[in-house]
Design an enzyme around this catalytic site. Structure first.
Site: not given
Ligand code: NOJ
Length: 757
Positions: A291-293
């Site tokens: 995932s992204d942050w």
């Protein structure tokens, strides 16, 4: 019109490259067996641990967690509840954290250490957009190799790069991180960068796993505002957004990263269509998706799910294998499986993918393989990288204007006024995303120029670009109004033979969360330029910026303009070599430069409208602006040289009915007085199609270096992969009909020919 339906899966837009390391099927089988064995020993909690990624405490590349969370992280590593860390680097730190996982957790599974090694770790290359301007795939591959070599010596085994998002909107700060606006060029560059990072053998000491990000359409954020909604049609998705990602899969990239945005109403992190249907099923991607942050948690703010539990559930079902910093996987997945809301098979699939990459990296053979103090010492900032990074920087520079051959400059006897805060800034040229590098390590323009010591230089700042604290995580003060330095700059300019003005954006004015509404020179720099111009018109404007700027006044008045981006460690040396003619500029813009921000998004491969042309003078009902031209200031593919090239004899040999090939050739001549290099660009137009095609599409390019007066025939081959397109169902089609072909030095090339399929 006869339709040749080639099918989405069967016919690949990009030729499928085999990674030599995976050619060895036995090796792969062995790894698969090892993964299965390990998986069979893991508890559900341990499996979920592999899907959990925490940020360390060295750098924060997203909103910071509360202190309570931070304390728990180390405990989690020791109990096998973490599969990867980001933002932990340097062999001492990596070894210490790896030791906790390997020696204290029950199964001792090593961690992946991810970091944003985007354009270098310590020795910094040009920002990716600048590198893309080189159109030199070998040089970009080499730049990624250097980044991998340094990063791996500092304990890192996984980079969150390359960003392969197409961007058509210069307001978006992350345009600096990609390869610009074109899907074909972007795909070639994606492959080159991945090959550079990963090499032929991922288990080698100096290669690291790469990430294709951000899947998908992050570059199409509405109004260029970071993290904003994306709403694009399927034709754009398949033909513009997907190709570089598809190329990344073909280059055997080991991971994908989700995008922060919603795409047509669904957050990318929870989008089954993107992750399962397209990436994992149709493209057969074997790596894992991170995932992204906190993009898992952000699905709540998007209004897609009501809480972290639902977010975790939807993300796993969609196909997001690892959770970066949202904590929802580690907190929710176990009970979601136990309550029967998630099938454990999905967890197994995610863990398999993650473990496989760990085996391929060789982490199970030696978890500390990237943790040698000696290797770190001899590798970081090793001077052996400097020549290649300098080459990359020179190749990235684009000459935008050179009236009356003001450039190259005389190397002796000149009084040169150098003006602009950026001319003397040792950090800004490092650009954004250079978290590992040390402040103040770039060669400035002033330092570079002074190596040509038979000229006299007078430096004055004129005005600051940004004021106050300059930090990766903090808002910048970009509204400088202080003009107290103007008088000195003007007086230096008065007595100079030539004025070099280094203006533009600070290195941290582009990058993540650095969207702008204006594409001008920030602060009072435009005013400074105009004031100096009043006393000396002999100005060379050197631009440093991370996105296309709209500078119509400069284009009209300033005789020489050099686009020098943020070029990294060797910045000033590269710029000086170009200004003095030791390197003949060869860069070509990878993104259109508008006349005005109001034209954005502006890109060369636009479609025709129903009313593309002014019907007769004075008429109003056609597709245009009433207060500005439609055309850009500098088109995609554009860039001058100190010599000139001519193109003629554009020939087409159509053998499509025999071997599905159309052969194109063109004669290129260096018509100037110096040796020089250009990029011969081939564009096509499919005139009529069941889904309308752009007015021009780049389909091939070749770089050629010629002595003055020399000529060469350049040959191109067009095949189905170049002639076809994806329809709105994602089917790849090559349709019969007429095609135009254009060859030249930029996207406005008008030397043309045509053929029928
Ligand atoms: C957020 C960015 O969007 C992404 O590209 C980056 O890799 C992560 N933060 C980690 O720093």
């Amino acid at each position: 019109m006869r339709l040749i339906l080639l099918g989405f899966v069967g016919i690949l837009f990009f030729s499928c490259q085999q990674n030599p390391s995976l050619n060895n099927k036995t090796e792969e089988l062995k790894i698969d067996q090892k993964v299965e064995e390990l998986l069979s020993k893991m508890t559900l909690q341990e499996k979920i641990g592999q899907m959990n990624q925490y940020s360390g405490f060295m750098d924060f590349t997203g909103p910071q967690p509360d202190k309570g969370r931070t304390a728990k992280k180390l405990e989690h590593i020791k109990s096998g509840m973490v599969g990867s860390m980001l933002n932990v680097h340097g062999v001492k730190n990596v070894r210490a954290v790896q030791k906790m996982a390997v020696e204290e957790s029950r199964l001792g599974i090593p961690l992946l250490f991810g970091f944003d090694v985007v354009h270098g770790y310590k020795t910094i290359s040009p920002i990716p957009l600048a590198e893309a301007a080189s159109w030199d795939l070998e040089a970009m591959k080499r730049s990624a190799e250097i980044a991998a070599e340094e990063a791996s010596a500092a304990g890192i085994n996984w980079t969150f790069a390359p960003m392969v998002d197409i961007s058509r909107d210069a307001r978006w700060g992350r345009a600096m991180e990609g390869a610009g606006e074109d899907p074909y060029l972007g795909s070639q560059i994606a492959k080159a960068r991945i090959n550079g990072f990963q090499g032929d053998d991922l288990s080698s000491l100096n290669t690291i796993a790469a990430t294709a990000k951000h899947f998908a359409a992050y570059g199409f954020a509405e109004a260029g505002r970071e993290y904003n909604t994306v709403d694009i049609g399927t034709s754009t998705l398949y033909n513009v957004v997907f190709p570089p990602f598809r190329a990344a899969v073909d280059a055997d990239v080991k991971s994908f990263m989700n995008a922060f945005n919603v795409l047509n109403g669904v957050p990318a992190t929870g989008d089954e269509f993107l992750l399962r249907e397209i990436l994992k099923e149709k493209w057969d991607f074997e790596g894992f998706v991170v995932s992204d942050w906190d993009s898992v948690g952000e699905m709540v703010a998007h209004g897609f799910v009501k809480d972290g539990r639902e977010a975790a559930k939807q993300a796993v079902i969609a196909g997001s294998d690892m959770d970066m910093e949202s904590y929802h996987y580690i907190e929710e997945l176990k009970t979601l499986v136990e309550d029967g809301e998630i099938d454990e098979k999905l967890i197994d699939d995610a863990v398999r993918r993650i473990l496989k990459v760990k085996y391929e990296l060789g982490l199970f053979d030696d978890p500390y393989k990237y943790c040698s103090v000696e290797r770190q010492k001899e590798t970081l900032y090793n001077t052996k990288f400097r020549d290649d990074v300098l080459e990359m920087a020179k190749k990235s520079i684009v000459l935008l204007k050179n009236e009356n051959d003001l450039l190259p400059l005389e190397t002796s006897g000149q009084n040169i006024a150098v003006i602009g805060a950026l001319a003397d800034d040792k950090t800004s040229p490092l650009g954004s995303w250079r978290l590992g590098a040390d402040e103040g390590t770039a060669i400035t323009v002033l330092e570079g120029l002074k190596k040509y010591d038979k000229n006299n230089y007078t430096y004055s700042k004129g005005a600051d670009v940004v004021t106050g604290e300059v930090s990766f995580t903090r808002e910048l003060n970009v509204n400088n109004i202080d003009k107290s330095g103007f008088a000195r700059a003007i007086s230096a300019a008065k007595s100079a033979n030539v004025v070099i003005m280094v203006l533009g954006e600070h290195g941290l004015q582009s990058g993540e969360a650095r969207s702008r509404t204006r594409l001008d020179l920030p602060g009072v720099q435009q005013e400074l330029l105009e004031e100096v111009y009043k006393v000396n018109k002999n100005i060379v404007l050197v631009l440093q910026n991370g996105r296309p700027l709209a500078l119509p006044w400069a284009d009209e008045h300033i005789p020489a303009i050099v686009e020098a981006w943020h070029l990294g460690t060797e910045s000033g040396n590269a710029i000086a070599k170009v200004l003095y003619g030791a390197y003949n500029p060869s860069g070509k813009l990878p993104m259109t430069f508008p006349r005005h921000v109001g034209q954005v998004p502006i890109y060369y491969n636009q479609k025709s409208t129903g009313r593309p042309k002014l019907p007769s003078p004075g008429e109003v009902f056609w597709s245009h602006y009433t207060d500005e031209k439609n055309s850009p200031l500098y088109p995609f593919g554009y860039g001058l040289s100190y010599t000139t090239f001519s193109f003629e004899d554009l020939k087409v040999k159509n053998t499509y009915t025999e071997d599905n090939t159309v052969l194109i050739s063109v004669k290129v001549t260096n018509t100037g007085k110096r040796k020089g290099k250009t990029t011969v660009q081939l564009y096509i137009q499919d005139e009529f199609a069941s889904v309308t095609r752009p007015l021009k599409e780049l389909k091939s390019f070749e770089q050629v270096e010629l002595e003055a007066g020399e000529n060469r025939i350049i040959n191109f081959k067009l095949k189905d992969e170049h002639l076809g397109f994806y329809n709105t169902k994602g089917e790849f089609l090559v349709e019969k009909g007429s095609f135009n072909v254009f060859v030249g030095e930029d996207s406005q090339a008008d030397l043309s020919n045509s053929f029928e399929l």
